[in-house]
Design a protein around this motif. Structure first.
Motif, PDB file in Angstrom:
ATOM      1  N   GLU A  19      61.410  11.312   9.613  1.00 37.63           N
ATOM      2  CA  GLU A  19      60.138  10.520   9.178  1.00 37.63           C
ATOM      3  C   GLU A  19      59.985  10.036   7.280  1.00 37.63           C
ATOM      4  O   GLU A  19      59.941   8.830   7.237  1.00 37.63           O
ATOM      5  N   ILE A  20      60.359  11.266   6.694  1.00 35.85           N
ATOM      6  CA  ILE A  20      60.315  10.704   5.513  1.00 35.85           C
ATOM      7  C   ILE A  20      61.276   9.852   4.863  1.00 35.85           C
ATOM      8  O   ILE A  20      61.117   9.226   4.174  1.00 35.85           O
ATOM      9  N   LEU A  21      62.634  10.096   5.461  1.00 39.53           N
ATOM     10  CA  LEU A  21      63.757   9.323   4.991  1.00 39.53           C
ATOM     11  C   LEU A  21      63.611   7.821   5.336  1.00 39.53           C
ATOM     12  O   LEU A  21      63.788   7.018   4.944  1.00 39.53           O
ATOM     13  N   ARG A  22      62.689   7.683   6.832  1.00 37.88           N
ATOM     14  CA  ARG A  22      62.482   6.146   7.022  1.00 37.88           C
ATOM     15  C   ARG A  22      61.781   5.807   6.057  1.00 37.88           C
ATOM     16  O   ARG A  22      61.762   4.585   5.600  1.00 37.88           O
ATOM     17  N   LEU A  23      60.670   6.444   5.386  1.00 35.72           N
ATOM     18  CA  LEU A  23      59.694   5.823   4.295  1.00 35.72           C
ATOM     19  C   LEU A  23      60.544   5.742   3.249  1.00 35.72           C
ATOM     20  O   LEU A  23      60.456   4.567   2.510  1.00 35.72           O
ATOM     21  N   VAL A  24      61.240   6.595   2.621  1.00 41.73           N
ATOM     22  CA  VAL A  24      62.137   6.629   1.358  1.00 41.73           C
ATOM     23  C   VAL A  24      62.940   5.477   1.491  1.00 41.73           C
ATOM     24  O   VAL A  24      63.314   4.707   0.468  1.00 41.73           O
ATOM     25  N   GLY A  25      63.547   4.936   2.658  1.00 41.16           N
ATOM     26  CA  GLY A  25      64.568   3.884   2.955  1.00 41.16           C
ATOM     27  C   GLY A  25      63.778   2.661   2.450  1.00 41.16           C
ATOM     28  O   GLY A  25      64.621   1.703   2.282  1.00 41.16           O
ATOM     29  N   SER A  26      62.618   2.537   2.819  1.00 39.17           N
ATOM     30  CA  SER A  26      61.985   1.232   2.671  1.00 39.17           C
ATOM     31  C   SER A  26      61.376   0.995   1.072  1.00 39.17           C
ATOM     32  O   SER A  26      60.756   0.181   0.530  1.00 39.17           O
ATOM     33  N   LEU A  27      61.674   2.211   0.237  1.00 40.53           N
ATOM     34  CA  LEU A  27      61.161   2.121  -1.127  1.00 40.53           C
ATOM     35  C   LEU A  27      62.144   1.330  -1.962  1.00 40.53           C
ATOM     36  O   LEU A  27      63.290   1.138  -1.562  1.00 40.53           O
ATOM     37  N   SER A  28      61.640   0.725  -3.096  1.00 41.34           N
ATOM     38  CA  SER A  28      62.635  -0.097  -3.988  1.00 41.34           C
ATOM     39  C   SER A  28      63.444   0.962  -4.799  1.00 41.34           C
ATOM     40  O   SER A  28      63.020   2.137  -5.054  1.00 41.34           O
ATOM     41  N   SER A  29      64.482   0.503  -5.269  1.00 43.54           N
ATOM     42  CA  SER A  29      65.553   1.465  -6.363  1.00 43.54           C
ATOM     43  C   SER A  29      64.679   1.759  -7.468  1.00 43.54           C
ATOM     44  O   SER A  29      65.412   2.635  -8.372  1.00 43.54           O
ATOM     45  N   ALA A  30      63.585   1.516  -7.775  1.00 43.17           N
ATOM     46  CA  ALA A  30      62.848   1.833  -8.910  1.00 43.17           C
ATOM     47  C   ALA A  30      62.381   3.350  -8.789  1.00 43.17           C
ATOM     48  O   ALA A  30      62.187   3.872  -9.788  1.00 43.17           O
ATOM     49  N   TYR A  31      62.126   3.638  -7.538  1.00 39.59           N
ATOM     50  CA  TYR A  31      61.936   5.048  -7.380  1.00 39.59           C
ATOM     51  C   TYR A  31      63.281   5.793  -7.348  1.00 39.59           C
ATOM     52  O   TYR A  31      63.736   6.444  -6.463  1.00 39.59           O
ATOM     53  N   SER A  32      63.658   6.025  -8.741  1.00 37.63           N
ATOM     54  CA  SER A  32      64.949   6.750  -8.751  1.00 37.63           C
ATOM     55  C   SER A  32      64.837   7.487 -10.142  1.00 37.63           C
ATOM     56  O   SER A  32      64.250   7.102 -11.071  1.00 37.63           O
ATOM     57  N   PRO A  33      65.415   8.578 -10.495  1.00 40.30           N
ATOM     58  CA  PRO A  33      66.171   9.507  -9.328  1.00 40.30           C
ATOM     59  C   PRO A  33      65.026  10.129  -8.234  1.00 40.30           C
ATOM     60  O   PRO A  33      63.833  10.094  -8.632  1.00 40.30           O
ATOM     61  N   ARG A  34      65.578  10.276  -7.172  1.00 37.79           N
ATOM     62  CA  ARG A  34      64.531  10.887  -6.198  1.00 37.79           C
ATOM     63  C   ARG A  34      65.085  12.528  -5.914  1.00 37.79           C
ATOM     64  O   ARG A  34      66.024  12.691  -6.332  1.00 37.79           O
ATOM     65  N   HIS A  35      63.830  13.071  -5.902  1.00 35.17           N
ATOM     66  CA  HIS A  35      63.880  14.533  -5.780  1.00 35.17           C
ATOM     67  C   HIS A  35      63.421  14.974  -4.457  1.00 35.17           C
ATOM     68  O   HIS A  35      62.178  14.848  -4.493  1.00 35.17           O
ATOM     69  N   TYR A  36      64.106  15.614  -3.673  1.00 32.44           N
ATOM     70  CA  TYR A  36      63.666  16.065  -2.343  1.00 32.44           C
ATOM     71  C   TYR A  36      63.421  17.467  -2.284  1.00 32.44           C
ATOM     72  O   TYR A  36      64.473  18.231  -3.075  1.00 32.44           O
TER      73      TYR A  36
END
Length: 170
Positions: free
Chosen positions: A5-22
């Motif tokens: 579920e979270i990866l589906r959400l993250v997949g729709s975010l813009s690349s501005a949300y970078s770097p990503r920390h899981y």
């Protein structure tokens, strides 16, 4: 589950949300594998994300399945003790979470950054699609602590007016 579920959400975010920390439980290899596969797939699809960095951090679980509620207090405090330095080091702009107990210490640590005047962190909680009539335990806690609380069923919006209903988003 939660990772999908979270990866589906993250997949729709813009690349501005970078770097990503899981942040995952220290014993959760399946989620680590899913995250690595997801990020590789994202990089292969969009060359702009080739430079996008991501990190996987591990913390102890707040609560194991069938763990007593009393002992959960202590394991959650232990997880908090290890989460706060991580959140303080990363200083995220946004914490996006969807329910596993691991998110509770991270969200509380993010709140502490704001309380201590270090940084205001926006907390967005997305209740799992499988929660149709009642909130999960994490949802019940974070309903009061999150900046935005998203539900995926109208019945939950009716019960929790402060929530935001966007339909099925995962």
């Amino acid at each position: 589950g939660h990772t999908t579920e979270i990866l589906r959400l993250v997949g729709s975010l813009s690349s501005a949300y970078s770097p990503r920390h899981y942040v995952i439980a220290d014993t959760d290899e399946m989620s680590a594998n899913k995250i690595n596969s997801f990020e590789l797939d994202q990089a292969n699809r969009d060359y702009n994300t080739m430079c996008t960095q991501y990190y996987i951090h591990r913390i102890p679980r707040s609560r194991e399945v069938q763990q007593s509620w009393l002992s959960t207090v202590f394991t959650t405090l232990h997880s908090m003790w290890l989460s706060f330095p991580l959140v303080h080091r990363v200083k995220p702009d946004l914490v996006l979470c969807n329910g596993p107990g691991t998110c509770i210490p991270i969200c509380i640590s993010a709140l502490l950054l704001g309380i201590l005047g270090v940084k205001k962190v926006i907390i967005v909680y997305v209740e799992s699609i499988c929660r149709v009539e009642t909130l999960s335990m994490s949802g019940k806690i974070l309903f009061h602590l999150s900046d935005h609380f998203i539900v995926q069923w109208p019945t939950l919006k009716e019960k929790y007016p402060k929530s935001v209903y966007l339909g099925r988003i995962v």
